[in-house]
Scaffold this motif. Sequence first.
Motif, PDB file in Angstrom:
ATOM      1  N   GLY A  96      26.345  32.612  45.913  1.00 55.94           N
ATOM      2  CA  GLY A  96      25.363  33.479  44.838  1.00 55.94           C
ATOM      3  C   GLY A  96      25.536  33.511  44.100  1.00 55.94           C
ATOM      4  O   GLY A  96      26.375  32.544  43.258  1.00 55.94           O
ATOM      5  N   ASP A  97      25.005  34.779  42.892  1.00 58.13           N
ATOM      6  CA  ASP A  97      25.290  34.217  41.315  1.00 58.13           C
ATOM      7  C   ASP A  97      26.266  34.733  41.219  1.00 58.13           C
ATOM      8  O   ASP A  97      26.022  36.310  40.857  1.00 58.13           O
ATOM      9  N   HIS A  98      27.368  34.522  40.414  1.00 60.14           N
ATOM     10  CA  HIS A  98      28.333  35.053  39.967  1.00 60.14           C
ATOM     11  C   HIS A  98      28.750  34.395  38.461  1.00 60.14           C
ATOM     12  O   HIS A  98      29.815  34.319  37.895  1.00 60.14           O
ATOM     13  N   HIS A  99      27.566  33.750  37.958  1.00 62.28           N
ATOM     14  CA  HIS A  99      27.413  33.254  36.523  1.00 62.28           C
ATOM     15  C   HIS A  99      28.551  32.685  35.983  1.00 62.28           C
ATOM     16  O   HIS A  99      29.790  32.922  35.060  1.00 62.28           O
ATOM     17  N   ALA A 100      28.979  31.435  37.628  1.00 65.95           N
ATOM     18  CA  ALA A 100      30.464  30.903  37.185  1.00 65.95           C
ATOM     19  C   ALA A 100      30.119  29.380  36.695  1.00 65.95           C
ATOM     20  O   ALA A 100      31.612  28.594  37.567  1.00 65.95           O
ATOM     21  N   GLU A 101      28.994  28.766  36.552  1.00 67.78           N
ATOM     22  CA  GLU A 101      28.750  27.640  36.598  1.00 67.78           C
ATOM     23  C   GLU A 101      29.596  26.817  35.452  1.00 67.78           C
ATOM     24  O   GLU A 101      29.851  25.546  36.090  1.00 67.78           O
ATOM     25  N   ASN A 102      29.733  27.264  34.520  1.00 68.49           N
ATOM     26  CA  ASN A 102      30.958  26.774  33.102  1.00 68.49           C
ATOM     27  C   ASN A 102      32.191  26.619  33.627  1.00 68.49           C
ATOM     28  O   ASN A 102      33.080  25.988  32.527  1.00 68.49           O
ATOM     29  N   ARG A 136      43.611  31.577  36.721  1.00 70.29           N
ATOM     30  CA  ARG A 136      42.893  31.917  35.696  1.00 70.29           C
ATOM     31  C   ARG A 136      42.463  30.995  35.606  1.00 70.29           C
ATOM     32  O   ARG A 136      42.083  29.785  36.299  1.00 70.29           O
ATOM     33  N   ALA A 137      40.858  30.879  34.845  1.00 71.09           N
ATOM     34  CA  ALA A 137      39.994  30.091  35.230  1.00 71.09           C
ATOM     35  C   ALA A 137      39.241  30.428  33.143  1.00 71.09           C
ATOM     36  O   ALA A 137      39.340  31.434  33.079  1.00 71.09           O
ATOM     37  N   VAL A 138      38.563  28.740  33.064  1.00 73.28           N
ATOM     38  CA  VAL A 138      38.721  29.349  31.948  1.00 73.28           C
ATOM     39  C   VAL A 138      36.860  28.451  31.690  1.00 73.28           C
ATOM     40  O   VAL A 138      36.085  27.895  32.715  1.00 73.28           O
ATOM     41  N   ASP A 139      36.304  28.720  30.827  1.00 73.94           N
ATOM     42  CA  ASP A 139      35.239  28.893  29.900  1.00 73.94           C
ATOM     43  C   ASP A 139      35.043  27.295  29.861  1.00 73.94           C
ATOM     44  O   ASP A 139      35.510  26.815  28.100  1.00 73.94           O
ATOM     45  N   THR A 140      34.474  26.360  29.861  1.00 76.10           N
ATOM     46  CA  THR A 140      34.290  24.860  29.663  1.00 76.10           C
ATOM     47  C   THR A 140      33.721  24.350  28.492  1.00 76.10           C
ATOM     48  O   THR A 140      33.681  23.451  27.754  1.00 76.10           O
ATOM     49  N   GLY A 141      32.088  24.992  28.513  1.00 76.22           N
ATOM     50  CA  GLY A 141      31.577  24.835  28.351  1.00 76.22           C
ATOM     51  C   GLY A 141      29.791  24.565  28.019  1.00 76.22           C
ATOM     52  O   GLY A 141      28.933  23.129  27.791  1.00 76.22           O
ATOM     53  N   LYS A 142      30.355  23.190  29.710  1.00 77.47           N
ATOM     54  CA  LYS A 142      28.767  22.539  30.497  1.00 77.47           C
ATOM     55  C   LYS A 142      29.520  22.931  31.648  1.00 77.47           C
ATOM     56  O   LYS A 142      30.447  22.970  32.366  1.00 77.47           O
ATOM     57  N   PRO A 143      29.161  22.698  32.964  1.00 78.97           N
ATOM     58  CA  PRO A 143      29.017  23.139  34.163  1.00 78.97           C
ATOM     59  C   PRO A 143      30.030  21.914  34.790  1.00 78.97           C
ATOM     60  O   PRO A 143      30.331  21.422  34.621  1.00 78.97           O
ATOM     61  N   GLY A 190      33.645  40.992  39.526  1.00 83.25           N
ATOM     62  CA  GLY A 190      33.129  40.954  38.623  1.00 83.25           C
ATOM     63  C   GLY A 190      33.909  40.460  37.239  1.00 83.25           C
ATOM     64  O   GLY A 190      33.207  39.224  36.834  1.00 83.25           O
ATOM     65  N   GLU A 191      35.312  40.019  37.669  1.00 81.47           N
ATOM     66  CA  GLU A 191      35.650  39.652  36.263  1.00 81.47           C
ATOM     67  C   GLU A 191      36.307  38.642  37.143  1.00 81.47           C
ATOM     68  O   GLU A 191      36.858  38.851  37.766  1.00 81.47           O
ATOM     69  N   ILE A 192      36.059  37.514  36.813  1.00 82.40           N
ATOM     70  CA  ILE A 192      35.828  36.081  37.347  1.00 82.40           C
ATOM     71  C   ILE A 192      36.770  34.819  37.189  1.00 82.40           C
ATOM     72  O   ILE A 192      37.057  34.201  37.478  1.00 82.40           O
ATOM     73  N   THR A 193      37.381  35.798  35.532  1.00 84.12           N
ATOM     74  CA  THR A 193      38.600  34.769  35.291  1.00 84.12           C
ATOM     75  C   THR A 193      39.639  35.311  35.513  1.00 84.12           C
ATOM     76  O   THR A 193      40.895  33.833  34.910  1.00 84.12           O
ATOM     77  N   SER A 194      40.321  36.319  35.218  1.00 81.98           N
ATOM     78  CA  SER A 194      41.456  36.282  35.607  1.00 81.98           C
ATOM     79  C   SER A 194      42.100  37.247  37.555  1.00 81.98           C
ATOM     80  O   SER A 194      43.708  37.240  36.765  1.00 81.98           O
ATOM     81  N   GLY A 195      42.085  36.373  38.254  1.00 83.73           N
ATOM     82  CA  GLY A 195      42.822  36.716  39.208  1.00 83.73           C
ATOM     83  C   GLY A 195      42.839  37.863  39.534  1.00 83.73           C
ATOM     84  O   GLY A 195      41.956  38.454  39.193  1.00 83.73           O
ATOM     85  N   TYR A 196      42.809  38.205  41.126  1.00 80.78           N
ATOM     86  CA  TYR A 196      42.627  39.398  41.212  1.00 80.78           C
ATOM     87  C   TYR A 196      44.219  39.866  42.322  1.00 80.78           C
ATOM     88  O   TYR A 196      44.450  39.031  43.252  1.00 80.78           O
TER      89      TYR A 196
END
Length: 587
Positions: A266-272, A192-199, A222-228
């Motif tokens: 790549g660009d997975h929009h995972a910075e935060n 599980r990944a969470v958005d911290t609001g900052k890089p 594409g969904e990058i917060t919940s594992g595969y």
Amino acid sequence: MLHVTKNYDVVVVGGGMSGVCAAIASARHGAKTALVQNRPVLGGNASSEIRMHICGADMHSKRKNARETGIIEEILLENKKRNPNHSFSIFDTILWEKTNFQENLDLYLNTHMTEVFKENNKIHSVTATQLTTEKTFEFNAPLFVDTTGDMMLSELAVAGYMEGREGKNVFGEQYAPDENDSYVMGNTLLFRAVDTGKPVVFEKPFWANTYTEEDLRLRGHGEITSGYWWIELGGDGLDIKHDGEGLRDELLKALYGIWDHIKNQGDHHAENLDLDWVGFLPGKRESRRVIGDYILKEQDVLECRIFDDAVAYGGWEMDMHVVGGLKTTDKEPTNFIPSEDLYTIPYRSLYAKDIENLYIGGRGISASHMAFGSTRVMATCAVIGQAIGTAAAMAIEKETTPRGINQHMTELQNKLMKDDCYLPGFKNRDERDLAREAVVTCSSSLEGYDCDQVINGFSRMIKDESNCWMTKKGDDEDWISLDLVDVKEVKEVQVKFDPDLSTETMPTLSKNHQKRQHPSIPPQLVKAYRLEFWQDEELIHNLDVQNNHLRFRSHQLNEGIQCNQVKLILKDTNGDDNFSVFEIRVY
């Protein structure tokens, strides 16, 4: 070690969803039951240790009105009310509560079975060690249930089993491999990944694998917060049962390598995003399948077969994972082979053929590898568990064996349907149900949702048949009444409401699946209602229910009530503009 001897009617070993439902059903039907689980929490792959969501016949809501009911529905609706944020730790607590406070049921957590004692073809006892108390338990019982996943109880009892993939010539299955082999589906670790609001910077561990976009081109991420689920290894080079520790280590290398790919390539929009939780107990898919009196096959699934001894059903696609899992990068991770409709699961597949007092549940039921690809999902395992527990209590009552219950199949099926288990192709024919002969009237009804459908024998929408009384909430009193004609003694009234059986309710890590669910209690469920018992023009008894969040409500009357009319007055829903009732039964 302190040695403790315990005597029960039914001992269930394995506390995944199948074992939980089996133990609850057994206890509720009067059998003194033990549930023995070697982990600190219940739920198996749905527990906080693994965190897989509970899939079933509805195929993530693609198959309408197919969600499983009964005990699994009760558990998931309870979770909906108390756990809207999908915490798997809270789900652990709900499963603990449901079992720990169930009358006739004793729960043993952290208790690992080590030995099975049998004579001829009958198990007499199992021994288990409770790691947290330095106790060794000897569990004696006339009936045992194996819901251990790897079917270790069956293995120790030397029950016959299958493992690996059967070739086409074994059962005549068109989608089976050409020849027999020993391959099974692999294990998976979730995260599980969470958005911290900052890089957030992620530095790849030296031991983690490396994956390119080319490696993962056939694995959607594409969904990058919940594992595969496709972070899967084992079943080929590494043995699922005996190489478990090594498999976990290899899965950790894969998981962190994939997270490095998401964060740093790549660009997975995972910075935060930052990893919040990583599983350390792999979720298992496949190992032993115990042989019963009938082996469920691919043909039964594809032909949507309705068995005479049906006690459960499935509908998940035959979900056949690629050999090698994540290591096989040139093939899709799974091959989905759908059936056109639901199929039933026969009772004969739920007990061991060569051990006379052993039930088999969960993913280890008597099925070919191909059929197993569908039956292995947890909601299907849960309804199988409820069928087993109900049958086991019957076997105790009738002093017979699991096989002996075949002589009482109609009674078993009636009990299951009464307890809100759906059996495709069957309807309520319970002669004890006074409602079947009642005259039904109501305040009003919407077109196609006539009030007499509450006694038509079906308790959910099937194809285009609503099987439901529905009326729009009005300013005046909304009611439905059952006229029993003669005065009867009523001891129980059951009502089955509408929780929208086309929508998922399970806890899940996936934000996408969370968004498709109702955020809390399904709005269609009736929230407040009143039951009235009349004898001619005299009100004899009434009861009010507030804040209902369940589909199935059974009202037991301690002392029978003499009446000739039962009236249900509906007061509020959990948000919907219509009142909906699928079934009313009177006993």
